[in-house]
Motif scaffolding. Structure first.
Motif, PDB file in Angstrom:
ATOM      1  N   LYS A  64      -2.228  -3.876  -7.929  1.00 34.73           N
ATOM      2  CA  LYS A  64      -2.162  -2.976  -9.247  1.00 34.73           C
ATOM      3  C   LYS A  64      -1.849  -0.987  -8.776  1.00 34.73           C
ATOM      4  O   LYS A  64      -1.838  -0.714  -7.360  1.00 34.73           O
ATOM      5  CB  LYS A  64      -3.538  -2.454  -9.965  1.00 34.73           C
ATOM      6  N   GLN A  65      -1.573  -0.131  -9.696  1.00 36.77           N
ATOM      7  CA  GLN A  65      -1.364   0.469  -9.286  1.00 36.77           C
ATOM      8  C   GLN A  65      -1.497   1.637  -8.189  1.00 36.77           C
ATOM      9  O   GLN A  65      -1.424   1.942  -7.494  1.00 36.77           O
ATOM     10  CB  GLN A  65      -0.838   1.264 -10.372  1.00 36.77           C
ATOM     11  N   GLU A  66      -3.321   1.695  -8.393  1.00 31.43           N
ATOM     12  CA  GLU A  66      -3.953   2.308  -7.403  1.00 31.43           C
ATOM     13  C   GLU A  66      -3.675   2.069  -5.712  1.00 31.43           C
ATOM     14  O   GLU A  66      -4.503   2.959  -5.257  1.00 31.43           O
ATOM     15  CB  GLU A  66      -5.643   2.397  -7.904  1.00 31.43           C
ATOM     16  N   ASP A  67      -3.475   1.089  -5.879  1.00 30.49           N
ATOM     17  CA  ASP A  67      -3.687   0.343  -4.657  1.00 30.49           C
ATOM     18  C   ASP A  67      -2.518   0.739  -3.242  1.00 30.49           C
ATOM     19  O   ASP A  67      -1.771   0.767  -2.261  1.00 30.49           O
ATOM     20  CB  ASP A  67      -3.635  -0.888  -4.286  1.00 30.49           C
ATOM     21  N   LEU A  68      -0.910   0.737  -4.499  1.00 28.42           N
ATOM     22  CA  LEU A  68       0.252   0.915  -3.650  1.00 28.42           C
ATOM     23  C   LEU A  68       0.148   2.499  -2.535  1.00 28.42           C
ATOM     24  O   LEU A  68       0.787   1.803  -1.403  1.00 28.42           O
ATOM     25  CB  LEU A  68       1.221   1.386  -4.755  1.00 28.42           C
ATOM     26  N   GLU A  69      -0.168   3.640  -3.212  1.00 26.44           N
ATOM     27  CA  GLU A  69       0.148   4.259  -2.238  1.00 26.44           C
ATOM     28  C   GLU A  69      -0.022   4.196  -0.411  1.00 26.44           C
ATOM     29  O   GLU A  69       0.101   4.316   0.593  1.00 26.44           O
ATOM     30  CB  GLU A  69      -0.170   5.157  -2.653  1.00 26.44           C
ATOM     31  N   LYS A  70      -2.012   3.093  -0.181  1.00 31.41           N
ATOM     32  CA  LYS A  70      -2.318   2.581   0.505  1.00 31.41           C
ATOM     33  C   LYS A  70      -1.891   1.849   1.678  1.00 31.41           C
ATOM     34  O   LYS A  70      -1.467   1.660   2.526  1.00 31.41           O
ATOM     35  CB  LYS A  70      -4.118   2.651  -0.015  1.00 31.41           C
ATOM     36  N   THR A  71      -1.431   1.344   0.338  1.00 27.09           N
ATOM     37  CA  THR A  71      -0.998  -0.150   1.298  1.00 27.09           C
ATOM     38  C   THR A  71       0.841   0.324   1.228  1.00 27.09           C
ATOM     39  O   THR A  71       0.952  -0.137   2.998  1.00 27.09           O
ATOM     40  CB  THR A  71      -0.375  -1.113  -0.093  1.00 27.09           C
ATOM     41  N   PHE A  72       1.178   1.328   0.771  1.00 30.71           N
ATOM     42  CA  PHE A  72       1.909   1.296   1.532  1.00 30.71           C
ATOM     43  C   PHE A  72       2.073   2.476   2.799  1.00 30.71           C
ATOM     44  O   PHE A  72       2.332   1.993   3.929  1.00 30.71           O
ATOM     45  CB  PHE A  72       2.874   2.707   0.187  1.00 30.71           C
ATOM     46  N   ARG A  73       1.053   3.329   3.364  1.00 28.52           N
ATOM     47  CA  ARG A  73       1.328   4.026   4.201  1.00 28.52           C
ATOM     48  C   ARG A  73       0.553   3.100   4.959  1.00 28.52           C
ATOM     49  O   ARG A  73       1.333   3.000   6.673  1.00 28.52           O
ATOM     50  CB  ARG A  73       0.627   4.686   3.565  1.00 28.52           C
ATOM     51  N   GLN A  74      -0.083   1.866   4.569  1.00 28.22           N
ATOM     52  CA  GLN A  74      -0.441   1.482   6.326  1.00 28.22           C
ATOM     53  C   GLN A  74       0.683   0.041   6.567  1.00 28.22           C
ATOM     54  O   GLN A  74       0.846   0.160   7.795  1.00 28.22           O
ATOM     55  CB  GLN A  74      -1.205   0.069   5.594  1.00 28.22           C
ATOM     56  N   LEU A  75       1.963   0.315   6.143  1.00 30.27           N
ATOM     57  CA  LEU A  75       2.889  -0.793   6.154  1.00 30.27           C
ATOM     58  C   LEU A  75       3.776  -0.165   7.112  1.00 30.27           C
ATOM     59  O   LEU A  75       4.403  -0.145   8.105  1.00 30.27           O
ATOM     60  CB  LEU A  75       3.504  -0.899   4.972  1.00 30.27           C
ATOM     61  N   GLN A  76       3.803   1.692   6.837  1.00 30.36           N
ATOM     62  CA  GLN A  76       5.062   2.223   7.432  1.00 30.36           C
ATOM     63  C   GLN A  76       4.418   2.650   8.425  1.00 30.36           C
ATOM     64  O   GLN A  76       5.309   2.751   9.696  1.00 30.36           O
ATOM     65  CB  GLN A  76       4.515   3.903   6.316  1.00 30.36           C
ATOM     66  N   GLU A  77       2.863   2.770   8.836  1.00 30.49           N
ATOM     67  CA  GLU A  77       2.461   2.393  10.057  1.00 30.49           C
ATOM     68  C   GLU A  77       2.511   1.605  11.057  1.00 30.49           C
ATOM     69  O   GLU A  77       1.840   1.564  12.703  1.00 30.49           O
ATOM     70  CB  GLU A  77       0.755   3.605  10.874  1.00 30.49           C
ATOM     71  N   LEU A  78       3.234   0.825  10.319  1.00 33.58           N
ATOM     72  CA  LEU A  78       1.852  -0.663  11.382  1.00 33.58           C
ATOM     73  C   LEU A  78       4.026  -0.577  12.461  1.00 33.58           C
ATOM     74  O   LEU A  78       4.557  -0.380  12.152  1.00 33.58           O
ATOM     75  CB  LEU A  78       2.941  -1.888  10.212  1.00 33.58           C
ATOM     76  N   LYS A  79       3.639  -0.956  13.839  1.00 34.68           N
ATOM     77  CA  LYS A  79       4.930  -1.882  14.584  1.00 34.68           C
ATOM     78  C   LYS A  79       4.932  -3.495  14.511  1.00 34.68           C
ATOM     79  O   LYS A  79       4.091  -3.651  14.732  1.00 34.68           O
ATOM     80  CB  LYS A  79       4.383  -0.730  15.290  1.00 34.68           C
ATOM     81  N   ILE A  80       6.540  -2.991  15.128  1.00 30.71           N
ATOM     82  CA  ILE A  80       6.610  -4.579  14.621  1.00 30.71           C
ATOM     83  C   ILE A  80       7.288  -5.256  15.434  1.00 30.71           C
ATOM     84  O   ILE A  80       8.502  -4.527  15.867  1.00 30.71           O
ATOM     85  CB  ILE A  80       6.825  -5.744  13.220  1.00 30.71           C
TER      86      ILE A  80
END
Ligand code: GDP
Ligand code: MN
Length: 378
Positions: A64-80
């Protein structure tokens, strides 16, 4: 050259391969806009040019919309695999019922292009090929690249049971074949190709690799190159006109000709050492190239010794020697230089080096043994 999933999707779309609605985003506001248009739930997919992205946490579901920003930021901080993530694909979350693998690759042993299909999609296809090779089906095109109908059905039917799916997958393969040959690809892959709850088929991932040697005739493809995922030393070497591939060992190699360069690396291995790189200075005789080659090799901190193996034909040994001396003047070379010069002007080359305190070897075997020994001792 590799391209990102979102770029491969665009190529798929042009050839009628069904893809999942989605768009690329670099920041969360943008992602929210895309997600709103597509409708929740959505999947966020990190765009990295490295395999095993799913396993590394690079794919996240947002309900849902409320979770988008947080999940997006988590992904931005990830290193692969040490790579940061700049672009994220926001795609409709499909309710996946089945996952398949379909692809086109080069079969080096058969000197041919091979079409591949498997019902074990989604997971690591290399592991399936090793552990359960029967689950992977292969198909070879006719010489004129056409499809033999009888063999085709034997290829496709055991994987896709439903006749309407067989038709869709045949059309998908036809699209992939066009993409493969029109763009001089080395790999076109959909893993997974999915069937959803409504029985519809989509490419849920997209991978295309191109033959670097043919990129000069595909300007549009070359424009998609993402340098952030390439080794900076390899990029610099390319600019100098050197073929350079970084490896894990400690013997830096400078050789003329790809064949001799491979032979030199083999001999290093057989003598108990490990090459730090492949480097072909080419057939030309430019002292500047030797200077640049040494420059690149010195950037690798694992290098303990530099082995220069030259068999002069068009390449003149005295020009190589001049390059080595120029490098000694300009650079701070702490690693010992082991030089073998043979062929055109070898006497002149050897003399130039000896006068300047650099010992030369007349056989490759001696030079390699000495380099491996010094690499081991340091
Ligand atoms: P890779 O790890 O880089 O190959 O990433 P993929 O794009 O192939 O995704 C890995 C896995 O994530 C897939 O095999 C699916 O199981 C899952 N996945 C990706 N997109 C979706 C989606 O829209 N819906 C669902 N349910 N699963 C997805
Ligand atoms: Mn995949």
């Amino acid at each position: 050259m590799k391209i990102h999933e979102y770029q491969a999707i665009e190529i798929f779309q042009k050839e009628g391969v069904p893809v999942i609605d989605g768009h690329i985003a670099s920041e969360s506001g943008e992602a929210a806009g895309i997600a709103k248009k597509i409708g929740y739930p959505v999947v966020l997919k990190a765009q990295v040019l490295a395999g095993g992205r799913g396993k590394a946490g690079g794919i996240k579901f947002v309900e849902k919309q409320e979770d988008l920003e947080k999940t997006f930021r988590q992904l931005q901080e990830l290193k692969i695999k040490e790579y940061g993530i700049e672009k994220i694909l926001v795609a409709r979350a499909v309710d996946i019922k089945e996952e398949f693998y379909v692809g086109i690759a080069v079969d080096n042993l058969r000197n041919s292009v091979v079409l591949i299909a498997s019902s074990s999609g989604g997971i690591d296809i290399e592991a399936t090929a090793r552990e359960n090779p029967g689950a992977i089906r292969k198909f070879y095109l006719n010489k004129d690249k056409s499809i033999d109908k009888t063999r085709w059905l034997e290829f496709i039917c055991p994987v896709f049971k439903d006749s309407s799916h067989q038709q869709t997958v045949t059309a998908i393969f036809q699209g992939l074949i066009r993409i493969f040959f029109d763009n001089d690809c080395s790999l076109v892959e959909i893993n997974p190709l999915v069937i959803d709850g409504q029985g519809e088929i989509f490419a849920a991932d997209a991978k295309i690799n191109f033959d670097d040697n043919a990129l000069f005739r595909h300007e549009d493809i070359y424009k998609m190159r993402d340098l952030t995922f390439e080794d900076p030393d390899e990029r610099e070497a390319e600019g100098y006109g050197l073929s350079f591939v970084k490896l894990d060992g400690n013997v830096g190699c400078i050789v003329n000709g790809a064949g001799l360069a491979m032979g030199t690396m083999d001999m290093i291995q057989l003598t108990g050492g490990q090459p730090a790189n492949f480097l072909d200075v080419g057939g030309s005789s430019d002292p500047e190239k030797v200077l640049n080659a040494i420059k690149i090799i010195l950037k690798n901190k694992n290098v303990k010794v530099i082995l220069i193996n030259i068999f002069g034909g068009i390449t003149r040994c005295d020009d190589i020697a001049k390059g080595i001396l120029e490098a000694k003047k300009q650079l701070d070379i702490s690693a010992p230089l082991i030089v073998r010069l043979a062929g055109t002007n070898e006497g002149e080359g050897q003399e130039l080096l000896t006068q300047n305190g650099i010992r030369t070897f007349s056989t490759m075997r001696e030079a390699v043994s000495q380099a491996v020994r010094l690499g081991r001792e340091s």
